[in-house]
Write a protein that holds these residues in place. Structure first.
Motif, PDB file in Angstrom:
ATOM      1  N   ASN A 149       0.813  -1.213   0.000  1.00 36.01           N
ATOM      2  CA  ASN A 149       0.000   0.000   0.000  1.00 36.01           C
ATOM      3  C   ASN A 149       0.851   1.269   0.000  1.00 36.01           C
ATOM      4  N   HIS A 150       2.050   1.178   0.548  1.00 39.01           N
ATOM      5  CA  HIS A 150       2.922   2.344   0.679  1.00 39.01           C
ATOM      6  C   HIS A 150       4.097   2.305  -0.291  1.00 39.01           C
ATOM      7  N   LEU A 151       4.016   1.454  -1.307  1.00 38.56           N
ATOM      8  CA  LEU A 151       5.137   1.265  -2.217  1.00 38.56           C
ATOM      9  C   LEU A 151       4.944   2.070  -3.499  1.00 38.56           C
ATOM     10  N   VAL A 152       5.960   2.824  -3.870  1.00 40.28           N
ATOM     11  CA  VAL A 152       5.981   3.549  -5.136  1.00 40.28           C
ATOM     12  C   VAL A 152       7.090   2.935  -5.990  1.00 40.28           C
ATOM     13  N   ASP A 153       6.702   2.174  -6.980  1.00 40.80           N
ATOM     14  CA  ASP A 153       7.672   1.483  -7.823  1.00 40.80           C
ATOM     15  C   ASP A 153       7.576   2.010  -9.242  1.00 40.80           C
ATOM     16  N   GLY A 154       8.693   1.999  -9.940  1.00 45.97           N
ATOM     17  CA  GLY A 154       8.728   2.559 -11.279  1.00 45.97           C
ATOM     18  C   GLY A 154       9.060   1.535 -12.344  1.00 45.97           C
ATOM     19  N   ARG A 155       9.211   2.017 -13.553  1.00 44.69           N
ATOM     20  CA  ARG A 155       9.575   1.178 -14.681  1.00 44.69           C
ATOM     21  C   ARG A 155      10.920   0.491 -14.408  1.00 44.69           C
ATOM     22  N   GLU A 156      11.025  -0.758 -14.787  1.00 46.20           N
ATOM     23  CA  GLU A 156      12.254  -1.539 -14.624  1.00 46.20           C
ATOM     24  C   GLU A 156      12.554  -1.886 -13.164  1.00 46.20           C
ATOM     25  N   GLU A 157      11.614  -1.608 -12.260  1.00 39.94           N
ATOM     26  CA  GLU A 157      11.753  -2.020 -10.859  1.00 39.94           C
ATOM     27  C   GLU A 157      10.677  -3.059 -10.574  1.00 39.94           C
ATOM     28  N   PHE A 158      11.036  -4.116  -9.841  1.00 41.44           N
ATOM     29  CA  PHE A 158      10.094  -5.218  -9.667  1.00 41.44           C
ATOM     30  C   PHE A 158       9.963  -5.633  -8.208  1.00 41.44           C
TER      31      PHE A 158
END
Length: 326
Positions: A149-158
């Motif tokens: 719920n508190h995770l901000v992940d971007g492109r190329e991150e898994f």
């Protein structure tokens, strides 16, 4: 991107998730691997021995630390004791990023060296004898849900999560936390029964679901899966001498994985990548709030003695560029 592996017990979802994690590591992508199954086998599938796997810190046992860190200075959350597994972030909350160091990762994650690179491994912790009759395994998985719920992940991150078996994932809103859900199914009636349940439950929530056919031995198995799951069938995986050696604790170099299975992993990566363009952070946040209100009314308010609907920040939308509070 957040990826879930689901399927009935024994379908091979832990094996497939570990192969996918290894594949991502070979590309240099940063990966957080999470073992959220009641049967904790992901560490072993990633090459840890029994002692190393047993020594992994249990996220469920560190829930107070996780809550205290994520709460930050959010004025809508009176204390970490009033946070439940569905509590959404708001102004003042601390967010997690894949490529960072923070107290949650320090306490709960451990590096695992793979021949293609290193990943961070987190585990909910096993269901212990002291839990029998007095605790629900979903209380342990709640630590994973809070982090997602508190995770901000971007492109190329898994973030790759090996989920609980069967349809247990629907005991919370965590099934909506993923960009892609890979459902591992054997070519049997029981193998596709979980698919039907998942498809039905997830229908109204925009869950992106693809089926990975496992233990497929011939054209008849392939025809069966195509007939049962249709266009949701993404790839199939057959017998693997590499996997057999890995299960014996003697995995060869990952580059020696059979070519058809490497191609299947590549297709899975491509399918996951494609979901990035369809991300809808507003819908993601709305679903988070929906399940929080539902859990608050069902049991959370009574447990905490507070109206947990007040924790919802009506103008907050979790976004990739949201600044982390100090």
């Amino acid at each position: 991107m957040k990826i879930a592996f689901v399927g009935k017990g024994g379908s091979g979802k832990t094996t497939l998730s570990s192969l996918f994690i290894r594949h991502l590591a070979t590309t240099g992508s940063p990966v957080i691997a999470v073992d959220a199954d009641i049967n904790q086998h992901l560490g072993a599938a990633l090459g840890l021995d029994e002692a190393q796997a047993a020594a992994l810190p249990a996220m469920g046992a560190r829930l107070p630390l996780i809550k205290d860190y994520l709460r930050g200075s959010n004025p809508r959350i009176a204390s970490s004791e009033t946070m439940i597994k569905t509590t959404p972030p708001g102004a003042g909350s601390r967010l997690l990023r894949v490529c960072e160091d923070n107290p949650v990762y320090d306490a709960c994650a451990r590096p695992v060296e793979l021949d293609g690179g290193a990943v961070r491994l987190m585990a909910t912790g096993p269901f212990t004898e002291s839990d029998l009759g007095v605790a629900c395994y979903h209380s342990k998985v709640g630590a994973v849900e809070l982090c997602l719920n508190h995770l901000v992940d971007g492109r190329e991150e898994f973030v790759v999560v090996d989920m609980t078996a069967g349809s247990d994932s629907f005991a919370s809103g965590m099934f909506t936390r993923f960009d892609m859900t890979f459902l591992v199914a054997e070519p049997t009636r029981k193998g596709v029964s979980v698919y039907r349940q998942y498809k039905e439950y997830a229908r109204d929530f925009g869950v992106c679901l693809k089926v990975i056919g496992n233990k497929v031995q011939g054209q008849d198995d392939l025809d069966f899966l195509r007939e049962e799951v249709g266009d949701d069938l993404l790839v199939t995986v057959g017998h693997s001498d590499w996997v057999r050696a890995m299960e014996k604790g003697r995995p060869p170099r990952f580059e020696l994985l059979e070519s058809p299975n490497r191609e299947a992993l590549g297709a899975m990566r491509a399918a996951a990548d494609a979901t990035y363009e369809r991300r809808d952070w507003e819908r993601y946040t709305q679903q988070m709030v929906h399940f929080h209100r539902k859990n608050a009314a069902s049991w959370g308010n009574a447990k905490t003695g507070a109206d947990l609907a007040d924790q919802v920040d009506p103008v907050f939308v979790l976004r990739e560029l949201t600044e982390v509070s100090a």
